[in-house]
Design a protein around this motif. Structure first.
Motif, PDB file in Angstrom:
ATOM      1  N   SER A 369       0.626  -1.114   0.159  1.00  0.00           N
ATOM      2  CA  SER A 369      -0.011   0.149   0.181  1.00  0.00           C
ATOM      3  C   SER A 369       0.745   1.093   0.004  1.00  0.00           C
ATOM      4  N   SER A 370       0.267   2.427  -0.637  1.00  0.00           N
ATOM      5  CA  SER A 370       1.052   3.590  -0.571  1.00  0.00           C
ATOM      6  C   SER A 370       1.661   3.941   0.633  1.00  0.00           C
ATOM      7  N   GLY A 371       2.832   4.413   0.646  1.00  0.00           N
ATOM      8  CA  GLY A 371       3.634   4.780   1.822  1.00  0.00           C
ATOM      9  C   GLY A 371       4.483   3.800   2.658  1.00  0.00           C
ATOM     10  N   TYR A 372       4.001   2.346   2.283  1.00  0.00           N
ATOM     11  CA  TYR A 372       4.462   1.493   3.011  1.00  0.00           C
ATOM     12  C   TYR A 372       5.347   0.523   1.980  1.00  0.00           C
ATOM     13  N   TYR A 373       5.269   0.614   0.531  1.00  0.00           N
ATOM     14  CA  TYR A 373       5.825  -0.032  -0.382  1.00  0.00           C
ATOM     15  C   TYR A 373       7.329  -0.293  -0.254  1.00  0.00           C
ATOM     16  N   ASP A 374       7.924   0.985  -0.090  1.00  0.00           N
ATOM     17  CA  ASP A 374       9.355   0.998   0.154  1.00  0.00           C
ATOM     18  C   ASP A 374      10.150   0.205   1.391  1.00  0.00           C
ATOM     19  N   ALA A 375       9.290   0.622   2.280  1.00  0.00           N
ATOM     20  CA  ALA A 375       9.787  -0.012   3.965  1.00  0.00           C
ATOM     21  C   ALA A 375       9.522  -1.717   3.871  1.00  0.00           C
ATOM     22  N   TYR A 376       8.659  -2.184   3.173  1.00  0.00           N
ATOM     23  CA  TYR A 376       8.311  -3.630   3.051  1.00  0.00           C
ATOM     24  C   TYR A 376       8.787  -4.273   1.882  1.00  0.00           C
ATOM     25  N   TYR A 377       7.877  -3.842   0.785  1.00  0.00           N
ATOM     26  CA  TYR A 377       8.102  -4.811  -0.450  1.00  0.00           C
ATOM     27  C   TYR A 377       9.416  -4.598  -1.014  1.00  0.00           C
ATOM     28  N   ALA A 378       9.644  -3.140  -1.402  1.00  0.00           N
ATOM     29  CA  ALA A 378      11.056  -3.094  -2.097  1.00  0.00           C
ATOM     30  C   ALA A 378      12.164  -3.473  -0.852  1.00  0.00           C
ATOM     31  N   LYS A 379      11.837  -3.350   0.116  1.00  0.00           N
ATOM     32  CA  LYS A 379      13.081  -3.819   1.275  1.00  0.00           C
ATOM     33  C   LYS A 379      13.314  -5.199   1.115  1.00  0.00           C
ATOM     34  N   ALA A 380      12.245  -6.194   1.046  1.00  0.00           N
ATOM     35  CA  ALA A 380      12.254  -7.511   1.059  1.00  0.00           C
ATOM     36  C   ALA A 380      12.794  -8.111  -0.369  1.00  0.00           C
ATOM     37  N   GLN A 381      12.466  -7.256  -1.281  1.00  0.00           N
ATOM     38  CA  GLN A 381      13.124  -7.672  -2.722  1.00  0.00           C
ATOM     39  C   GLN A 381      14.375  -7.440  -2.954  1.00  0.00           C
ATOM     40  N   ALA A 382      15.012  -6.557  -2.085  1.00  0.00           N
ATOM     41  CA  ALA A 382      16.429  -6.317  -1.994  1.00  0.00           C
ATOM     42  C   ALA A 382      17.139  -7.528  -1.149  1.00  0.00           C
ATOM     43  N   VAL A 383      16.537  -7.587  -0.033  1.00  0.00           N
ATOM     44  CA  VAL A 383      17.015  -8.801   0.933  1.00  0.00           C
ATOM     45  C   VAL A 383      16.982 -10.032  -0.009  1.00  0.00           C
ATOM     46  N   ARG A 384      16.040 -10.220  -0.548  1.00  0.00           N
ATOM     47  CA  ARG A 384      15.754 -11.376  -1.472  1.00  0.00           C
ATOM     48  C   ARG A 384      17.236 -11.570  -2.524  1.00  0.00           C
ATOM     49  N   LEU A 386      20.178 -10.526  -1.737  1.00  0.00           N
ATOM     50  CA  LEU A 386      21.373 -10.866  -0.839  1.00  0.00           C
ATOM     51  C   LEU A 386      21.190 -12.469  -0.450  1.00  0.00           C
ATOM     52  N   ILE A 387      20.118 -12.799  -0.159  1.00  0.00           N
ATOM     53  CA  ILE A 387      19.820 -14.428  -0.007  1.00  0.00           C
ATOM     54  C   ILE A 387      20.159 -15.206  -1.232  1.00  0.00           C
ATOM     55  N   ARG A 388      19.929 -14.660  -2.342  1.00  0.00           N
ATOM     56  CA  ARG A 388      20.506 -15.334  -3.665  1.00  0.00           C
ATOM     57  C   ARG A 388      21.959 -15.222  -3.831  1.00  0.00           C
ATOM     58  N   GLU A 389      22.357 -13.976  -3.498  1.00  0.00           N
ATOM     59  CA  GLU A 389      23.963 -14.007  -3.651  1.00  0.00           C
ATOM     60  C   GLU A 389      24.791 -14.920  -2.448  1.00  0.00           C
ATOM     61  N   ASP A 390      24.056 -15.251  -1.341  1.00  0.00           N
ATOM     62  CA  ASP A 390      24.687 -16.059  -0.498  1.00  0.00           C
ATOM     63  C   ASP A 390      24.906 -17.472  -1.088  1.00  0.00           C
ATOM     64  N   PHE A 391      23.744 -17.861  -1.656  1.00  0.00           N
ATOM     65  CA  PHE A 391      23.796 -19.144  -2.472  1.00  0.00           C
ATOM     66  C   PHE A 391      24.914 -19.145  -3.713  1.00  0.00           C
ATOM     67  N   SER A 432      14.660 -20.241   2.341  1.00  0.00           N
ATOM     68  CA  SER A 432      15.533 -19.886   1.602  1.00  0.00           C
ATOM     69  C   SER A 432      15.860 -20.328   0.093  1.00  0.00           C
ATOM     70  N   ALA A 433      15.805 -21.682  -0.069  1.00  0.00           N
ATOM     71  CA  ALA A 433      15.653 -22.372  -1.477  1.00  0.00           C
ATOM     72  C   ALA A 433      14.387 -21.847  -2.420  1.00  0.00           C
ATOM     73  N   SER A 434      13.400 -21.666  -1.824  1.00  0.00           N
ATOM     74  CA  SER A 434      12.311 -20.974  -2.462  1.00  0.00           C
ATOM     75  C   SER A 434      12.653 -19.408  -3.022  1.00  0.00           C
ATOM     76  N   LEU A 435      13.204 -18.751  -2.112  1.00  0.00           N
ATOM     77  CA  LEU A 435      13.510 -17.374  -2.620  1.00  0.00           C
ATOM     78  C   LEU A 435      14.742 -17.260  -3.432  1.00  0.00           C
ATOM     79  N   ALA A 436      15.636 -18.103  -3.465  1.00  0.00           N
ATOM     80  CA  ALA A 436      16.797 -18.214  -4.492  1.00  0.00           C
ATOM     81  C   ALA A 436      16.326 -18.955  -5.802  1.00  0.00           C
ATOM     82  N   GLY A 437      15.314 -19.905  -5.806  1.00  0.00           N
ATOM     83  CA  GLY A 437      14.663 -20.616  -6.882  1.00  0.00           C
ATOM     84  C   GLY A 437      15.474 -21.905  -7.105  1.00  0.00           C
ATOM     85  N   ILE A 438      16.337 -22.290  -6.141  1.00  0.00           N
ATOM     86  CA  ILE A 438      17.159 -23.415  -6.557  1.00  0.00           C
ATOM     87  C   ILE A 438      16.477 -24.972  -6.260  1.00  0.00           C
TER      88      ILE A 438
END
Lengths: 489, 94
Positions: A369-384, A386-391, A432-438
């Motif tokens: 929702s408007s006002g929370y997109y960056d704090a939650y969704y965009a943030k989670a996509q960026a952390v995703r 990092l999780i992929r890069e770990d693998f 983790s494996a789901s987020l990384a798609g492996i």
């Protein structure tokens, strides 16, 4: 009764040789279902027995002149109820799809049917795949065949329970954050989540499109390879389906060891919160893999601790968007007597969705929702990322990773239903494996003192299901866990 | 609480008073757990929208292909009339 105890491979071999007829297979499985299904409750819908018998009879007649069979011919397969099957109701375990009969079949169902498999029925699941126990199904929970007071895991709990209880020879499940692997571990069977894109999602009713994947739930690793052979491959009807070559996955079993394979043990998966019995069982499994010639190496996946939070933002955001289509207009349930269209949408969704689905729609809608997109969704996509890069980093060094599937063995019915966060945390090791798609497989590696199965997870590089399967099969052949079967009472 | 109602409205869910209260507590707890993401430094890290290699759109020629018939498309409709989906009145006739 012994006919139903066998693996897919054994049943294929007997049928190919002509030792067993198609009619005998249908009769044996429906007899088994009539005995154990009232206790296990694995199915939402059973296919019509008489229709299958006449299909079987026609097949036996056709083969009497010249016995030419195909791998899945006459094999009794169960399909999770979020995969579309033409002419068989498909509910996703939800009231909102009550009465829905798909006008088409998923690509994976077409692939099975084209080889004349017997679609035994549709298996129970948490509503839209959202849950870890099948307790969120609108049609009631399935039971763990090893202990009926316990959950079979979820969301593909019906598929895992049906395989463990010999109510089908193999089943299809779907995995978004662990929904194939976790129930497989709970029920002491094998579950494989292929690489994202390996298997077509066409006809899989979407929960979280960037994570959802169809895969096999089977009695052993050989069977998982046999079924994956039929499921895998590029599909022009799914734009995320990968145009990768598909090997014969059973050929990798010529090698019965893991020599030259480097196996990573991620420290973060063996930290606090892991049940002692699970820790010990997976530890012993690692020793077996070492005996088989594998080299063990400790590795670190530093973002493991934030995977659950990342997942429950990404998955619920996608779900809130995907489930917007259930509006009572084109299919499924519609609430009665609404004065206007908006009211109809609101009451249809209110009455049609269960509590967990509503909770996740709310969470996802909020995160987008408007006002929370960056704090939650965009943030989670960026952390995703990092999780992929770990693998990516650890897979430069090791070929596979071995972890537990679940922090504990299967829990009791009702134990976590009032505490959504505890339920989410039971997906800790699979997410983790789901987020990384492996690709990742779950296979039995022991039992708790209470007699509940314990699973280990083997993860591999994208599109290296063959390496994952080879290690899993070598382990399986070196141990006897797959030979233990539940006594359902 | 007002925020929960606002989100429920966005999601087209007519939640009961009791559900709104329960969800308000549960979502607060879950969102508090999500806060741990703030400890991760993501400056300059691009987001993952898809794990598919290349992440390119898949296009095909815009040619008519076999699809569902009108009858098949309407068969699951809760209400249909004259080959159309029927819904409650949208525009008032008064």
């Amino acid at each position: 009764m012994s006919l139903v105890k066998g693996t897919l491979k054994e049943l294929q071999d007997s049928f190919t040789r002509g030792d067993v007829s198609a009619v005998e297979i249908v009769r044996a499985y429906f007899l088994r279902i009539s005995v154990v299904e009232p206790k296990v409750k694995a199915y939402v819908t059973l296919n019509d027995k008489e229709a299958l018998l006449s299909q079987a009879d026609a097949l036996d007649q056709a083969l009497s002149a010249w016995r030419k069979t195909e791998p899945m011919m006459a094999m009794p397969i169960a399909v999770k109820d979020n995969i579309c099957t033409e002419s068989l109701p498909t509910t996703c375990g939800s009231r909102i799809l009550g009465g829905f009969v798909p006008p088409y079949s998923a690509t994976v169902v077409d692939a099975l049917r084209s080889q004349q498999c017997f679609l035994i029925g549709k298996t129970n699941c948490d509503e839209f795949g959202m849950g870890s126990s099948t307790e969120y199904s609108a049609f009631g929970a399935s039971r763990n065949p090893w202990k009926l007071s316990h959950v079979p895991g979820g969301s593909s709990g019906g598929s895992a329970a049906a395989v463990a209880a010999d109510e089908c020879v193999a089943a299809l499940g779907t995995d978004t954050g662990g929904s194939i692997r976790q129930p497989a571990a709970c029920c002491g069977v094998v579950g494989l989540k292929p690489t994202y894109g390996r298997v077509s999602r066409y006809g899989l009713i979407a929960f979280a499109s960037s994570l959802d994947q169809i895969g096999p739930i089977t009695k052993d690793v050989m069977d998982a390879a046999l079924l994956l052979n039929v499921l895998a491959g590029h599909d022009p009807r799914d734009s995320t389906s990968a145009d990768e070559s598909v090997p014969d996955f059973t050929r990798v079993f010529k090698k019965k060891d893991v020599k030259k394979l480097k196996i990573g043990v991620p420290l973060e998966f063996f930290a606090e919160g892991l049940d002692e019995e699970v820790y010990d069982a997976v530890g012993e499994a690692l020793a077996v893999l070492e005996d088989l010639g594998g080299t063990l190496e400790e590795v670190s996946l530093p973002h493991t601790g934030v995977a659950v939070a990342t997942y429950y933002i990404v998955a619920t955001a996608e779900a809130s968007s995907n489930l917007a289509r259930y509006d009572g207009v084109k299919y499924g349930f519609r609430a009665k007597e609404s004065p206007d269209l908006l009211e109809m949408y609101r009451s249809t969704r209110q009455e049609g969705f269960g509590p967990e689905v509503k909770r996740r729609i709310m969470l996802g809608t909020y995160a987008l929702s408007s006002g929370y997109y960056d704090a939650y969704y965009a943030k989670a996509q960026a952390v995703r990322t990092l999780i992929r890069e770990d693998f990516n980093r650890v897979f430069q060094d090791v070929d596979l990773l071995v972890t537990p599937v679940m922090p504990t063995p299967a829990f009791r019915l009702g134990e976590k239903i009032e505490d959504p966060l505890q339920m989410y945390l039971s997906d800790l090791y699979t997410i983790s494996a789901s987020l990384a798609g492996i690709p990742a497989i779950s296979l039995p590696c022991g039992f708790s003192r209470k007699g509940l199965p314990i699973g280990m997870q083997i993860l591999g590089r994208p599109f290296e299901e063959d390496v994952v399967l080879r290690a899993a099969r070598a382990y399986e052949l070196a141990t006897d866990w797959r030979k233990k079967r539940p006594l359902i009472r | 609480m007002n925020q929960v109602e606002h989100v429920a409205n966005l999601a087209r869910l007519q939640l009961s008073r009791e559900e709104l209260e329960r969800l308000s507590t549960q979502l607060s707890r879950i969102l508090a757990y999500m806060e741990e993401l703030n400890a991760v430094d993501t400056a300059g890290i691009p987001g993952t929208t898809s794990v598919v290699a290349g992440d390119a759109n898949v296009l095909r020629e815009d040619e008519v292909q076999p699809s569902l018939s009108q009858d098949q498309a309407l068969r699951n409709a809760p209400d249909a009339v004259d080959g159309l989906f029927q819904v409650p009145q949208i525009i008032s006739d008064r």
